[in-house]
Design a protein around this motif. Structure first.
Motif: not given
Ligand code: FUB
Length: 320
Positions: A15, A30, A46, A48, A83-84, A134-135, A222-223, A271, A273, A288, A300
């Motif tokens: 991301d 991320s 995910y 993180m 996340w991102a 998100i994002d 997304e993204g 994914t 992004h 990525h 990733r």
């Molecule tokens: O990395 C977690 C989620 O996966 C991101 O927020 C999305 O955009 C996707 O890449």
């Protein structure tokens, strides 16, 4: 320029949001963890817990990992899943914007502030008021106004806000109805809150009709990323379950955005992004894939390649 190699291989990264600060390329990814977990459509894999900032003296040059810039344990309102992220600079301060689940499991968007592009960053005690999903992507227009674009479906919960209140069991819209859109809001002068209520950044077809939810190879998932090229606003994004990077353009940062096509086919991993950034007159795509882990979607690696425009302003499609 195209190295097609991961920027770093000692940690997993994803991301990437890239910005030029102080004449250097800074990348805000991320930080994927090396966990053995089952994958599901809710994105529970995910997990993180922190952010590292990367930098390069030029795209494709050697990459520095500046280490941990912010950890989940520092963020009073957050419970899991950082996340991102994205970053911005204004009036001598650097701002790191990041999504995470709050204590109720609802994704919110927070901001943390520092004096250096690589951090460390000190988080605000509460998420941005009225934020969800998100994002975040934060874009500075030429007049100095900052905008945040955000939103992601499925585990990112964008479909859970059809009424302005969180509906945990809400479904994505039926195929023949308009698709969900990324949201856009102006930021306050201090960069810490929304100055406007998030609105739809509507993506339309050539006839001006909003893309349908069933238009899976074009509609938003997304993204989001915003950049400006030759006076035109480019909103680019992932189509999620069809794994494409697509873009749409407009004469206003608020849209409506006319769909222009896809510029990156699916990469290895679920994914996709990205970010698009200018460096010394050339344009670059940071993105990525999951090649570093042999295809494990939540482990990733960030890569970069040069991006080119055609004479009509369209983005030349590229290979991952
Ligand atoms: O990395 C977690 C989620 O996966 C991101 O927020 C999305 O955009 C996707 O890449």
């Amino acid at each position: 320029m195209s190295s097609r190699q991961p920027l770093v291989s000692h940690i997993y990264t994803a991301d990437p949001s890239a910005h030029v600060f102080e004449g250097r390329m800074y990348i805000y990814p991320s930080h994927d963890l090396d966990l053995e977990v089952e994958e599901n459509d809710n994105g529970d894999q995910y997990q993180m817990t922190d952010y590292h900032v990367l930098s390069q003296d030029r795209p494709g040059g050697p990459t520095t990992d500046h280490g941990e810039a912010l950890h989940l344990r520092q963020v009073p309102w957050a419970s899991r899943q950082m996340w991102a992220p994205d970053a911005a600079f204004k009036d001598g301060k650097y701002f790191l914007y990041f999504p995470a689940r709050d204590k109720d499991g609802i994704f919110r968007i927070g901001v943390a502030v520092g004096t250096r592009p690589e951090g460390p960053f000190v988080p605000e005690p509460q998420p941005i008021k009225g934020s969800f999903s998100i994002d975040p992507c934060v874009f500075r227009d030429d007049d100095g106004q900052f905008y945040m674009y955000f939103g992601g479906l499925w585990g990112g919960q964008l479909q859970c806000w059809p009424t302005g209140r969180f509906l945990a069991d809400a479904k994505t819209p039926p195929e023949e109805t308009p698709a969900l859109c990324p949201k856009v809001a102006k930021l306050t002068p201090d960069m810490l809150q929304f100055a406007t209520t998030p609105a739809d950044a509507v993506i339309v077809d050539q006839a001006g009709v909003p893309l349908k939810a069933g238009n899976n190879s074009a509609r938003y998932f997304e993204g989001p990323w915003m950049h400006k090229y030759n006076g035109t606003y480019y909103l680019s994004y992932s189509t999620g379950d069809t794994h494409l990077l697509c873009y749409a353009t407009a004469k206003s940062p608020l849209g409506p955005f006319t769909f222009r096509g896809s510029f990156l086919p699916p990469v290895l991993g679920w994914t996709t992004h990205h970010s698009i950034v200018e460096f010394q007159g050339k344009w670059f795509l940071y993105y990525h894939d999951a090649t570093l882990s042999g295809g494990v979607s939540h482990r990733r690696c960030v890569k970069v390649q040069e991006l080119f425009y055609e004479a009509d302003g369209s983005i030349r499609p590229m290979a991952p």
